[in-house]
Design an enzyme around this catalytic site. Structure first.
Site, PDB file in Angstrom:
ATOM      1  CG  ASP A 215      -2.035   2.135   6.634  1.00  0.00           C
ATOM      2  OD1 ASP A 215      -2.280   1.966   5.408  1.00  0.00           O
ATOM      3  OD2 ASP A 215      -2.384   3.144   7.254  1.00  0.00           O
TER       4      ASP A 215
ATOM      5  CG  ASP B 183      -1.878   1.099   1.309  1.00  0.00           C
ATOM      6  OD1 ASP B 183      -2.194   1.671   0.251  1.00  0.00           O
ATOM      7  OD2 ASP B 183      -2.339   1.426   2.417  1.00  0.00           O
TER       8      ASP B 183
END
Length: 259
Positions: free
Chosen positions: A203, A25
């Site tokens: 996350d 990400d």
């Protein structure tokens, strides 16, 4: 930065495989979370580590983000050596997986108008237009209860429209008119490069779909930061994520030199 022994052991095994996919990400991993999404730039050294990995034989590196690919490229400054997949897995180098018909273009406009109307009633809220829809950000709403209310209104309103797909994140709700997921993106990438295993760092809530598809014995899923997760491992934040990439790059160099 010192990494947990369990993470080091997993990276050592992963580095020994012939063909691997390293994916991550962007926000909250490569770039620290900031109040202004337009100013989310990489932590110094992280992109360098990813590009070093991409240069190693048998390694493919990808940024898989909720952002559109153009914004992701501008913010990250990454070279073409890194694959970029945007819009939660819907936007690839060849465009979108599924054309936006006239009806979907109209639906996207309606969704953006709905989100803008909600944001106007909650000072600090902001709408980020995206190629497939838009995101309502409430990180800068002073009252957390008001921010939660804004998100709830979006879920009950534009998110409930037929054909709209909602993805919750940290202080954000993203609405799209095409369905996609980071998990599906990883599966496609794994097949494309014939990877023996996949490493993925994320996350946010949206990353859980990516963690869910990493079921291979040598796959490595790493949650960055706190919160419940299906990931096998956890590190503290973007600095620790950078350490993961640097450690893996060093291990991969050692493998190449020893072969």
């Amino acid at each position: 930065m010192s990494l947990p022994d369990s993470v080091r052991s997993a990276l050592t095994r992963f580095a020994g495989l012939s063909t691997v996919l390293v994916a991550t990400d962007y926000d909250g991993v490569v770039a620290p979370i900031v109040s202004d999404p337009a100013a989310a730039f990489p932590l110094p050294g992280t992109v360098d580590a990813l590009e070093a990995l991409a240069a190693a034989p048998g390694v493919t590196v990808a940024l898989v983000s909720g952002r559109d690919r153009a914004t992701l490229a501008r913010l990250s400054g990454a070279s073409p050596a890194l694959i970029t997949v945007g819009s939660h897995g819907a936007e690839w180098d060849g465009g979108f997986e599924g054309a936006l018909t006239a009806d979907l273009v109209e639906l996207r406009s309606t969704v953006l108008a709905d989100l803008a109307a909600i944001a106007e009633r909650f000072p600090g809220a902001a709408v980020e237009p995206k190629p497939l829809g838009g995101a309502l950000h409430v990180r800068n709403v002073a009252d957390p209860a008001a921010g939660a209310q804004a998100l709830q209104e979006a879920r009950r309103g534009p998110a409930a429209r037929p054909g709209v797909h909602a993805t919750d994140g940290k202080a954000v709700l993203e609405l799209t008119v095409l369905d996609a997921s980071k998990g599906r993106a990883l599966t496609v990438l794994r097949e494309r490069v014939h990877a023996d295993a996949v490493l993925y760092l994320g996350d946010d809530v949206t990353d859980e779909k990516a963690f869910a598809v990493l079921t291979g014995a040598e796959d490595v899923s790493v949650k960055v930061g706190d919160g419940a997760t299906a990931a096998r491992f956890r590190v503290d934040g973007p600095a620790a994520a950078r350490a993961v990439f640097e450690e893996l790059a060093a291990l991969r160099r050692g493998r190449s030199q020893g072969s």
